[in-house]
Design an enzyme around this catalytic site. Structure first.
Site, PDB file in Angstrom:
ATOM      1  N   GLU A 165       0.835  -1.212   0.000  1.00 55.97           N
ATOM      2  CA  GLU A 165       0.000   0.000   0.000  1.00 55.97           C
ATOM      3  C   GLU A 165       0.869   1.262   0.000  1.00 55.97           C
ATOM      4  O   GLU A 165       0.744   2.109   0.894  1.00 55.97           O
ATOM      5  CB  GLU A 165      -0.943  -0.012   1.205  1.00 55.97           C
ATOM      6  CG  GLU A 165      -1.962  -1.141   1.160  1.00 55.97           C
ATOM      7  CD  GLU A 165      -3.023  -1.064   2.246  1.00 55.97           C
ATOM      8  OE1 GLU A 165      -2.760  -0.465   3.302  1.00 55.97           O
ATOM      9  OE2 GLU A 165      -4.123  -1.607   2.036  1.00 55.97           O
TER      10      GLU A 165
ATOM     11  N   GLU B 239      -5.550  -8.233  -1.155  1.00 58.97           N
ATOM     12  CA  GLU B 239      -6.232  -8.022   0.125  1.00 58.97           C
ATOM     13  C   GLU B 239      -7.679  -7.691  -0.163  1.00 58.97           C
ATOM     14  O   GLU B 239      -7.958  -6.803  -0.985  1.00 58.97           O
ATOM     15  CB  GLU B 239      -5.633  -6.849   0.917  1.00 58.97           C
ATOM     16  CG  GLU B 239      -4.338  -7.131   1.591  1.00 58.97           C
ATOM     17  CD  GLU B 239      -3.901  -6.003   2.513  1.00 58.97           C
ATOM     18  OE1 GLU B 239      -4.763  -5.333   3.126  1.00 58.97           O
ATOM     19  OE2 GLU B 239      -2.678  -5.801   2.626  1.00 58.97           O
TER      20      GLU B 239
END
Ligand code: BGP
Length: 481
Positions: free
Chosen positions: A185, A380
């Site tokens: 991320e 995810e």
């Protein structure tokens, strides 16, 4: 539910975790402290810490509980856990290597052999079951020494340390690991520098922006180096970036709000991906830098390196979409994964207020594929929820099954739209410590772990209802949902 759409042959089904949220053993076998080790657990404390520019990054056992120190003790129980993943039929498992197990302080010259041995064992165990490892090099767990002594990724010196670490692990696992991800991320740095860039937010907004973009520049260079090194050391390696992806919806059809949503999407969703995939800084960022007086220090050769080290595929997390309008304040909206938005009247939210939007996943898959034309992997996705063990000792997590079913179905739709999607790893296939709030009771797993927010419990593993459901999904390659 039977699904008439199909997933490609060889689709990589599995689950994803991060070292600091699953392993525990925070100070065993020579491991150094990392940033996650000094983050207290307990409801909202971590939320406060991440915004507090003066928080002391030390361990204070008297004052706080640190759930990551034990996590779910995967360090000692990985065999049992991987056997359960294998029983579900996992084709892949996304894991991270804790940098500070390999280089305890981050700036040593020689790696810690004991740390490498642990990952030898984990990776061998996966291979034993034909589970393809997807390894994240950095998942919110920078060595604490680099945070304290160098100011995290603000320092250009850190690139060199990262390169040393990456060279060691690539070389060690060159015959075993093909899929690598550089920074988890990476765009989270724009909002939570502490977790991903390794420095506490600065008080002055412009100074904070300067530090953030300079830190990101260093991470982009480090990522490009990692891609190049991987291709040299492991010729058939496939290296990806990892982004938080949440489509940004305009609050209404007011063109001002539409434009605002577009700009938010450019900066938060696409800026990092554009650099990783295209190897150049996008022109739209200049305006943002000007507004905040950001002047990037770029050295000779940097821009060439960015071009040479572009990624092979894009991986991303997806939990929610986001709705935006001009003038929205933080108080007036819904919380979210790193970044929230205005409440969307069409969507329901999870127990933690994260809006549930399977169609948003189809939208972002289309947006990313239209933009980059590279393979995509969802690494995810999942529902953080309170689970209850009922009087029969079972966990009936139908809400989780509903969430996952609708998202997997949206993936099938996106594949029909023409998107090249190669894999899906749901977040936390076994309950682990949450990153945002440091709780154990925000559970994502197909496997329940007997442990509460205060660290009480037997750590016993128990299959939830969703365990057999996901097993069937994998067995039928997404036909049976
Ligand atoms: C992502 C992180 C993960 C993970 C997930 C869920 O941002 O990459 O590490 O934890 O979000 O968030 P949380 O754990 O706060 O529910």
């Amino acid at each position: 539910m039977s699904n008439t759409k199909s997933f490609p042959k060889g689709f990589l089904w599995g689950g994803a975790t991060a070292a600091n949220q699953i392993e525990g053993a925070y100070n065993e076998d020579g491991k150094g402290l990392n940033i996650a080790d000094v983050l207290p657990g307990g409801g909202k404390i971590r939320q406060i810490v991440r915004k507090d520019h003066s928080f002391e990054l030390n361990i204070d056992q008297e004052k706080y509980h640190y759930p990551n120190h034990l996590a779910i003790d995967f360090y000692h129980r990985y065999k049992e856990d991987i056997a359960l993943f294998a029983e579900m039929g996992f084709k892949t498992y996304r894991m991270s290597i804790a940098w500070s197990r390999i280089f305890p302080n981050g700036d040593e010259l020689e790696p810690n052999e004991k740390g490498l041995e642990f990952y030898d064992n984990v990776i061998d165990e996966l291979i034993k079951y034909n589970i393809e490892p997807v390894v994240t090099l950095s998942h919110y767990e920078m060595p604490l020494h680099l945070v304290k002594e160098y100011g995290g990724w603000r320092s250009r010196k850190v690139i060199e340390f990262f390169e040393r670490y990456v060279t060691v692990v690539l070389d060690r696992y060159k015959n075993k690991v093909k899929y690598w991800l550089t920074f988890n991320e990476i765009n989270a740095g724009l909002k939570i520098p502490l977790f991903s860039l390794g420095f506490l937010p600065l008080k002055d907004e412009d100074e904070n922006k300067q530090a953030t973009f300079q830190g990101l520049h260093h991470q982009f260079l480090a990522s490009a180096k990692a891609v190049k090194l991987a291709h040299e050391i492991i010729p058939d390696s496939i290296v990806g970036c990892m982004l938080i992806s949440a489509p940004v919806y305009p609050y209404d059809s007011n063109p001002e709000n539409v434009m605002y949503a577009l700009e938010e999407s450019q900066i938060f969703n696409f800026f990092c991906g554009d650099v990783h995939v295209r190897g150049v800084y996008p022109t739209y960022i200049d305006k943002h830098w000007k507004k905040h007086n950001v002047k990037l220090e770029i050295e000779d050769g940097d821009l060439e390196l960015l071009k040479e080290g572009t990624v092979d595929f894009i991986s991303f997390s997806y939990y929610m979409s986001r709705t935006e309008r001009v003038g929205r304040t933080e108080a007036d909206g819904r919380p979210g994964n790193v970044i929230g938005g205005a409440a969307n009247p069409f969507l329901k939210a999870s127990d933690w207020g994260w809006e549930i939007d399977p169609t948003g996943l189809r939208i972002i898959l289309n947006e990313l594929y239209d933009r980059y034309q590279k393979p995509l992997m969802i690494v995810e996705n999942g529902l953080g929820a309170y689970d209850k063990v009922d009087e029969n000792g079972t966990i009936q997590d139908d809400y989780r099954i509903d969430y996952l079913r609708s998202h997997i179905s949206a993936m099938a739709d996106a594949i029909e739209d023409g998107v090249d999607l190669i894999g899906y790893t749901s977040w936390g296939p076994i309950d682990i410590v949450s990153a945002g709030t440091g709780e154990m009771e925000k559970r994502y797993g197909f496997i329940y772990v007997d442990l509460d927010n205060e660290g009480n419990g037997t750590l016993e593993r128990k299959k939830k209802k969703s365990f057999d459901w996901y097993k069937k999904v994998i067995e039928t390659n997404g036909q049976e949902l």
